[in-house]
Every structure is written in C-alpha cells, then in structure tokens.
Design an enzyme around this catalytic site. Structure first.
Site, PDB file in Angstrom:
ATOM      1  N   ASP A   2     106.791 -15.194  88.121  1.00 42.93           N
ATOM      2  CA  ASP A   2     106.627 -16.634  88.074  1.00 42.93           C
ATOM      3  C   ASP A   2     107.214 -17.105  86.755  1.00 42.93           C
ATOM      4  O   ASP A   2     107.011 -16.470  85.714  1.00 42.93           O
ATOM      5  CB  ASP A   2     105.145 -17.031  88.172  1.00 42.93           C
ATOM      6  CG  ASP A   2     104.971 -18.530  88.363  1.00 42.93           C
ATOM      7  OD1 ASP A   2     104.772 -18.959  89.515  1.00 42.93           O
ATOM      8  OD2 ASP A   2     105.044 -19.260  87.359  1.00 42.93           O
ATOM      9  N   ARG A  46     106.377 -29.372  85.172  1.00 40.44           N
ATOM     10  CA  ARG A  46     107.675 -29.572  85.823  1.00 40.44           C
ATOM     11  C   ARG A  46     107.606 -30.828  86.680  1.00 40.44           C
ATOM     12  O   ARG A  46     106.607 -31.074  87.340  1.00 40.44           O
ATOM     13  CB  ARG A  46     107.985 -28.328  86.681  1.00 40.44           C
ATOM     14  CG  ARG A  46     109.411 -28.130  87.077  1.00 40.44           C
ATOM     15  CD  ARG A  46     109.625 -26.718  87.605  1.00 40.44           C
ATOM     16  NE  ARG A  46     109.789 -25.766  86.509  1.00 40.44           N
ATOM     17  CZ  ARG A  46     109.686 -24.454  86.647  1.00 40.44           C
ATOM     18  NH1 ARG A  46     109.380 -23.935  87.818  1.00 40.44           N
ATOM     19  NH2 ARG A  46     109.870 -23.658  85.612  1.00 40.44           N
ATOM     20  N   ARG A  95     111.697 -18.058  91.567  1.00 39.99           N
ATOM     21  CA  ARG A  95     111.727 -17.602  92.965  1.00 39.99           C
ATOM     22  C   ARG A  95     113.044 -16.933  93.330  1.00 39.99           C
ATOM     23  O   ARG A  95     114.114 -17.518  93.276  1.00 39.99           O
ATOM     24  CB  ARG A  95     111.410 -18.764  93.909  1.00 39.99           C
ATOM     25  CG  ARG A  95     112.433 -19.865  93.957  1.00 39.99           C
ATOM     26  CD  ARG A  95     111.897 -21.084  94.686  1.00 39.99           C
ATOM     27  NE  ARG A  95     110.823 -21.713  93.930  1.00 39.99           N
ATOM     28  CZ  ARG A  95     110.458 -22.981  94.047  1.00 39.99           C
ATOM     29  NH1 ARG A  95     111.072 -23.773  94.892  1.00 39.99           N
ATOM     30  NH2 ARG A  95     109.474 -23.479  93.336  1.00 39.99           N
ATOM     31  N   SER A 108     111.918 -22.537  88.721  1.00 40.21           N
ATOM     32  CA  SER A 108     111.083 -21.428  89.168  1.00 40.21           C
ATOM     33  C   SER A 108     111.834 -20.104  89.153  1.00 40.21           C
ATOM     34  O   SER A 108     113.059 -20.051  89.236  1.00 40.21           O
ATOM     35  CB  SER A 108     110.579 -21.722  90.578  1.00 40.21           C
ATOM     36  OG  SER A 108     110.036 -20.572  91.176  1.00 40.21           O
ATOM     37  N   ASP A 129      97.281 -17.743  94.443  1.00 40.07           N
ATOM     38  CA  ASP A 129      97.139 -19.086  93.892  1.00 40.07           C
ATOM     39  C   ASP A 129      98.101 -20.115  94.473  1.00 40.07           C
ATOM     40  O   ASP A 129      97.892 -21.313  94.343  1.00 40.07           O
ATOM     41  CB  ASP A 129      97.307 -19.049  92.368  1.00 40.07           C
ATOM     42  CG  ASP A 129      98.685 -18.553  91.923  1.00 40.07           C
ATOM     43  OD1 ASP A 129      99.524 -18.242  92.789  1.00 40.07           O
ATOM     44  OD2 ASP A 129      98.923 -18.465  90.701  1.00 40.07           O
ATOM     45  N   HIS A 130      99.169 -19.672  95.138  1.00 44.43           N
ATOM     46  CA  HIS A 130     100.231 -20.590  95.552  1.00 44.43           C
ATOM     47  C   HIS A 130     100.074 -21.157  96.966  1.00 44.43           C
ATOM     48  O   HIS A 130     100.734 -22.144  97.300  1.00 44.43           O
ATOM     49  CB  HIS A 130     101.586 -19.879  95.473  1.00 44.43           C
ATOM     50  CG  HIS A 130     102.280 -20.042  94.152  1.00 44.43           C
ATOM     51  ND1 HIS A 130     101.701 -19.676  92.963  1.00 44.43           N
ATOM     52  CD2 HIS A 130     103.510 -20.523  93.841  1.00 44.43           C
ATOM     53  CE1 HIS A 130     102.550 -19.917  91.979  1.00 44.43           C
ATOM     54  NE2 HIS A 130     103.647 -20.443  92.474  1.00 44.43           N
TER      55      HIS A 130
END
Length: 783
Positions: free
Chosen positions: A195, A477, A674, A672, A130-131
């Site tokens: 995520d 965000r 990440r 995030s 999806d990213h």
C-alpha cells in the site's frame, strides 16, 4: 520456560500478532496470558547489533557521516561489504524485516505467492482486512454487510494466510497502517507493505516502504529486495506547533513546496529541534502523506515522543533497547542532504490542499477567497475525519474538543459529518473516553474501522454524479472522483481539526482563527483552538480480539479458488519475450495530463475484483483522458474505425493478435501502489508504456510484470506521437542497463521518424522482461 532476558538483551521481538501488546496493556488481561505468550514466542528476533554492525561497515567504506535513512536502509543491505552504494544511481539489494499486505492487494500477492510453489513465507508477514468495507450506514451495519458480501475473499485470505504462515487481521480490526504503528513498527525496522501509505510507520522511526504485490512476494520468498539507492531530502523543523496548527499542516506545506513528483526517488528525512513538538502519531501523519509527493518513504529520528508511544502500546522493552542503540536511530552530525527545506513551525499556519490534487496548497485563511475566484463551491456538503492519515487518539480528541464547544452553544454540524476510527483499539478507546459520543452528538456518523470513503468505498447518495459540490477530509489523497466516483466533487484535504470546524460552519469561507459563529441564541462566538491528549491517561482499550495467528504447520490447510468465481482467479504465467524487437505496436491511447493509478485501475466498486485479473481488467484506463477527443474511456479502434471503451478496444486488439502501447505524460502512475495498474495492461496485450516520467512504485510494478516502462529522452517527443501511430521498439537484442532504446514512429500518412527512449532497467530487471515477468524468472531460478 520462555527466557525474556536472553532475547531482549540484544534484539527486538517482532510479534506476528497483537498478543504481546495485550499482555502488557493491562493486568486485567492476564487471563489471556497463555494465548498472548504463544504469539509472543512466534515472533522473530531482529538484532540491533546487526544493524549497528552493518552501519559501521558502510560508514567506514563511505568515510562520511550518514543520514538516519541511510543508516536504516544500508543497515539492511544483503551484502554491506560488497554492495555498490551511490545515491540515485545504484540498485541496493536489501533484506526487509517483514511484509504487510492490505486485503485488496493481498489477493493478488497471495495468488502470486501460491504460483511460486513455495511452502511458507520466509519473513514475518501479515494480511489486514481494511479495503473491502463500504461506508453506507454506520460501523456495525457496514462491517456485517462487508463480511457477507466478501465472504469468499475473506475465506481465501484467511486460509491462504494459515497455509503459508501469514498472520491475518480480520475485517473490523482497523486500517493496515494504524495496526502496523500499534504493533509492528519500531525504530530501525525495515518493513515493506503493499500500500502506498506504508510510510506511515516512519512516525515511529521505521523505514516503511510501499510496494506492489510482486515485490512483497520476493521478500516473502526470501529473495533480496531491490531498491534504487534513494536520494535524501532533509526537512529541518524549528519552532513548535501550537494553536490551530497541526502535524498535518507540515506535510500540506511540504506538498505545496515539492509538488506531487518532487519527492520521487528520495526519502524525506525530518530533523531539527521542532521535531520534539510533534507527537509520535503526528509524525506518522506527516510520513503517511509523504506518499503524495512521490517520496520512497519518510522518517523521523527516535525521540522521547516515540518512546512514550512504545510504552503506551505495550512495548516498553523495545523502547529500552532503542534508548540503548539510539546511535543507530538518529542522523550523524554533519550528514549531507541532497535537498534541504527549512520550516519554522511557530510561523506555520493551518493549510488546506486541493481540489483534485494534494499539492495545491492554500492557507485556510485564504481558501475561501480562492474558491470564490475559481468558482469552486463554497458550501461544504460533507466533512470526513479519520482514515489511516489522521485517526489517532490525539486527532479524535482535538476534533471532539471543537465539537464540544459547538454543542455547548447549541450548534451541530451544518455539513454531513463522518468519523473513521483507524483501528479497533482507537474505536474502543474513544468510545470508552466519550469522544465518540461527542462526535455523534454534533452530527457525526462513526463508520467502520476501515479505509471507507478515503479509497472510494463510500455509497454516497446526497448528490448525483456530475453535481458540482465540495467535501473536506482529513485524508491524504483527493484525485478526481477518488472518494465518491463523482468527477465534479471538489475534495480538499486538511487536518481533522479544520475539517471539524469547517463542517460546523458549513462553508470554505471560514477561518476558525479569526471568524465568528452564531450560536443557538443568536450570539456570536469564536472557537477556541483545539486541545487533546496525545495518548489516553488510562491504557488503551484493545477492544475485540480480531487477530488470527497462523498454525505452526499449515501444510494441511486447504485453499480453494472456485474456477467459476467472479472474485478470484488463479494466475496463468505471462509469455516470455520471443527474442525479437517489438514491431508495429498500436497506440491504444495517448493520455492527456494527470494519469494516476486511480485513472489506470479505478478503486471503489472495482475493489471486489482485485483477486480476478480478467474481471478487474475491465476498468483499464477508464479514467484517463484521451488526447484525441478530450473524452474519458472513449478511444478509436484502429482496426474497425469505431469508438469504444479502452478495455473493450484492448481486448479486441488482443483477440486479433495486435500488441499495443500506451503513451502518457508526467509522473504517470502516481498515487496508489496497486499493481493491478501494471497487471491489467499486460493481461490485455500491452507491451510498453512510454511517458515523460513515472512514479516510482508504478514503474517497478510494470517491470515486474514484463512490460517496458520507457521515458522520452526528449519530453517534446510526446508531441510527435499521433493516436493512430504504430510504434516499433528496437534494440531489445542488445538491451542493457544504461543504454537507451530506439522507437520508430510509423504515421498513417506513410511517413516515419525515430526517437530515443530511456529506461532504468538493471540486469536483474532485464531478466524479468526476458522471462515474461519477475515471477516467471523466480520459477526459472528454482529449477
């Protein structure tokens, strides 16, 4: 020959794909029954009886009523009998039911899993593409372009998933959190996802927690997962939603109350009579954006709205079981919350938060005046609805009801308008039911079923970089430059309904509850409050089948990583600790103010390097503000005296054997999940990050990669550190939980001073540091 009754009597079937859902969605899909059943059988049984038993053990031990979040979290303890339980203090060893990974973080997670040497994942796991889909023209064209540009990465993820027993949702299937809600979340499940908005699943009564890839590897390896025992913030809802007020306004209001760090270390638990006025997908919206207050996760109690959603998404059996075990899925009477917030939904007004931070809350009725006072641009350039936060059937229907009113009066959106469906199922259903056409007719562009502009995957061309402008979104965000890489873009987050109304009006200075529009005939009119069905009257249209089920035996599947690739790179283990104190660490950068994971490791165009640690490291801290000169990506190389970019100076230090440290402010690493924001500093020679406070996920990610996340015992000590200091961290030979470390600051004028640094390491995490990383420690234990 599959016995439904024997399984469904005491457990939930957790399928690896959408087959079971499709099996129940419509009799017209019966031709797919054999394929669907094979996926159904590939599921794993999660026993409500075990959850109930664990809850009973813990309740008896603690001798007090339990909150809902405590029931689900403690119900997944590895050792409910012996585990020490103290909110905000002890570390819990947990057994999550499953793992979900989006494609940008899955690359590094799967590379780490490959490095572990394990043959197959130990729990049901999925990858969701999806990213990596950039919004440029429209859904179909952007999806096709993404498949071509990212072919190497998609092939790696698909083959790695097949080899190691992971389900694979292909590009175009939708956003990870919507897929989880439609297929995998259910009341009482514990799921971790790579995520930060994984908490979306709390809208279905699940404990869903965002983590870094290394945490996902632990769970996929069958190792108990550690989480500091969360505090619990209660939000009691009374009254009911109506008119222009939406579920999004609940979390916008709560964000304004708690701020971006007010939920850190806590689970936010919604309860009270007002809950029943919120749809299941509306509850998911609220839980999703709970990430913006730093919460570990958010959750709602099981109720009839969740039951209806489960039934509509083909999971009637799960709803029946949830009814039977409802005691496990609601809080005990008289349970205690560490903090309690009360909101009367009948009095709540529509809100809009921003710019530049999601906790700057304004009633919509006041934002126009506030914008004029602060010099924020009033004209709205783009309105964007959808994303993982607000792309449900109900969201799209309410937005379409407003668009239809404008069209009926001869109007279209004055601002540009984009629509992002959350999943293939949502896209297909809103196309069938006419919502998509209405949104296009009013001026909207329907984008691919992907994250798109919400995460900076937006090829925006209507303004130049540096041009001051305003956008309004239904995203979660709105950090500086997050959506379009333009630091001058003033981004506001609100509900899809308000975005649509403001896009039609074209200005922030518009309150749809009271203000009038002028139609094509010059007549004034007011928009009627939005309406929309919670769920489609007909069954959902599942759309295209985009799921790849892993083979029973994947050992023969080949996973290729080209050594010359600029997208993928196999990992080399980090060096273990040499047993000595860290002497004379050079300050790489002293960061001023807010420093999110977007500042540390930017997304957008950098997403393509998420599987290549050396290449992605070229974005290290390029968005952080240097306190020495108030500049971005401009720091002094203390060895040469010249100024350069942060990653360039870090590489120079590493090449010359100089280890370094970053100094930061409050809530460092918010945003995030990440883990690249932790991998990159480790890769380029960093050893410690010293700040006033950390965001939860980032602090854990740093520990996992062998770095030292440390906090000032006295926050004022931040002011003592100078950009050209060398810092020695001492006391590591006696590094133990609860015992602070010391730092000696060596100034360039020859003077020095000592400060105290706190940490939250437990014994296991100290072993990660000593081994060089959590992955290194895992390998040590396998020998």
């Amino acid at each position: 020959n599959y016995s439904h009754d024997s399984i469904l009597k005491n457990c939930i079937l957790l399928v690896l794909g959408d087959g079971a859902r499709r099996l129940h969605v419509s009799a017209a899909l019966s031709a797919k029954a054999s394929v669907a059943m094979s996926r159904f059988e590939a599921g794993s049984a999660v026993n409500y009886e075990k959850l109930l038993n664990n809850i009973s053990i813990v309740r008896k031990r603690l001798n007090r009523p339990l909150t809902l979040s405590e029931k689900i979290v403690y119900g997944h303890l590895d050792d409910p009998v012996g585990q020490e339980i103290a909110r905000g203090r002890t570390y819990l060893r947990l057994r999550p039911d499953r793992v979900a990974m989006q494609d940008a973080t899955a690359q590094m997670a799967m590379l780490q899993f490959i490095s572990s040497g394990l043959p197959r994942v130990a729990v049901p796991s999925t990858i969701h593409c999806d990213h990596l889909i950039e919004a440029q023209i429209g859904g179909a064209q952007d999806l096709q372009r993404a498949k071509e540009v990212n072919q190497e990465v998609y092939n790696f993820l698909a083959t790695a998933a097949a080899k190691y027993g992971v389900g694979f949702w292909k590009p175009g299937s939708g956003i990870i959190h919507q897929i989880i809600l439609e297929n995998y979340a259910y009341p009482g499940v514990m799921l971790i996802g790579t995520d930060s908005h994984t908490p979306n699943g709390g809208g279905l009564g699940a404990i869903c927690i965002g983590v870094g890839g290394a945490d996902a590897v632990d769970v996929m390896a069958g190792i108990p997962w550690e989480l500091k025992c969360p505090n619990v913030i209660g939000v009691k809802l009374t009254g009911s939603l109506s008119g222009w007020t939406s579920p999004k306004d609940v979390i916008l209001k709560v964000a304004g109350i708690l701020t971006v760090k007010g939920g850190t270390g806590a689970i936010v638990e919604y309860h009270g009579p007002g809950v029943d006025s919120i749809s299941c997908t509306g509850m998911a919206t609220i839980c999703n954006m709970g990430a913006e207050i730093g919460a570990t996760t958010s959750v709602f109690p099981y109720n009839h709205r969740m039951k209806t959603y489960l039934e509509k998404t083909g999971r009637k059996e799960i709803a029946e079981l949830a009814d039977e075990y409802k005691e496990c899925l609601v809080p005990d009477s008289g349970c205690h919350y560490d903090q309690l917030i009360e909101l009367n939904l009948s009095e709540l007004k529509p809100h809009i938060n921003g710019p530049f931070t999601p906790d700057l809350a304004h009633p919509v009725s006041e934002v126009g005046a506030t914008a004029q006072k602060n010099g924020w641009p009033l004209d709205i350039k783009v309105g964007l609805i959808g994303s993982c936060t607000n792309s449900s059937y109900e969201d799209m229907g309410r937005a379409a009801s407003l668009a239809k009113q404008a069209l009926d009066r001869g109007l279209k959106c004055k601002a540009q308008f984009t629509v992002t469906p959350g999943s293939e199922q949502i896209r297909a259903t809103i196309e069938r039911d006419g919502y998509a056409k209405i949104l296009r007719d009013v001026g909207g562009v329907v984008l691919a079923n992907a994250c798109g502009p919400c995460i900076g995957q937006w090829d925006r061309r209507d303004v130049k970089k540096g041009e001051k402008n305003t956008i309004v979104t239904s995203f979660n965000r709105n950090f500086t430059a997050r959506n379009d890489a333009n630091p001058a873009t003033h981004a506001f987050v609100t509900s899809p309904e308000i975005v649509t109304a403001l896009a039609i009006a074209g200005t922030l200075n518009f309150n749809p509850e009271t203000d009038y529009l002028t139609d094509s005939k010059g007549e004034k009119f007011k928009l009627v409050a939005p309406t929309g069905d919670e769920l489609p009257s007909r069954d959902f249209d599942p759309g295209e089948d985009t799921y790849q089920h892993p083979p029973t035996e994947g050992g023969s599947v080949r996973v290729d990583v080209n050594p010359q690739s600029n997208r993928l790179q196999l990992l080399e283990p980090f060096l273990k600790w040499d047993g000595k104190d860290l002497e004379d660490l050079q300050v790489l950068i002293k960061v001023k103010g807010k420093c999110t994971t977007d500042h540390i490791s930017a997304a957008g165009p950098w997403l393509k390097f998420r599987g290549h640690l050396d290449n992605i490291s070229n974005n290290l801290l390029i968005g952080a503000v240097n306190i020495d000169n108030d500049a971005v990506n401009k720091i002094k190389n203390q060895l040469t005296g010249e100024y350069g970019g942060v990653p360039d100076v870090a590489r120079f230090y590493k090449a010359n054997g100089v280890q370094w440290v970053v100094v930061g402010d409050e809530n460092y690493g918010e945003g995030s999940s990440r883990e690249h924001a932790a991998l990159e500093p480790r890769h380029l020679g960093g050893r410690a990050i010293i700040v006033k406070s950390f965001a939860r996920i980032h602090e854990t990610n740093l520990k996992k990669q062998g770095l030292l996340p440390l906090t000032f015992s006295d926050p004022r000590d931040y002011d003592k550190i100078r950009p050209d200091d060398k810092i020695s961290i001492v006391g590591l030979k006696s590094f133990t939980p609860g015992k602070p470390l010391a730092a000696v600051l060596k100034h360039s004028d020859g003077s020095s001073e000592s400060i105290v640094l706190n940490h939250t390491f437990n014994e296991t995490q100290i072993e990660w540091f000593q081994a060089g990383s959590a992955l290194n420690r895992m390998k040590q234990l396998q020998k």
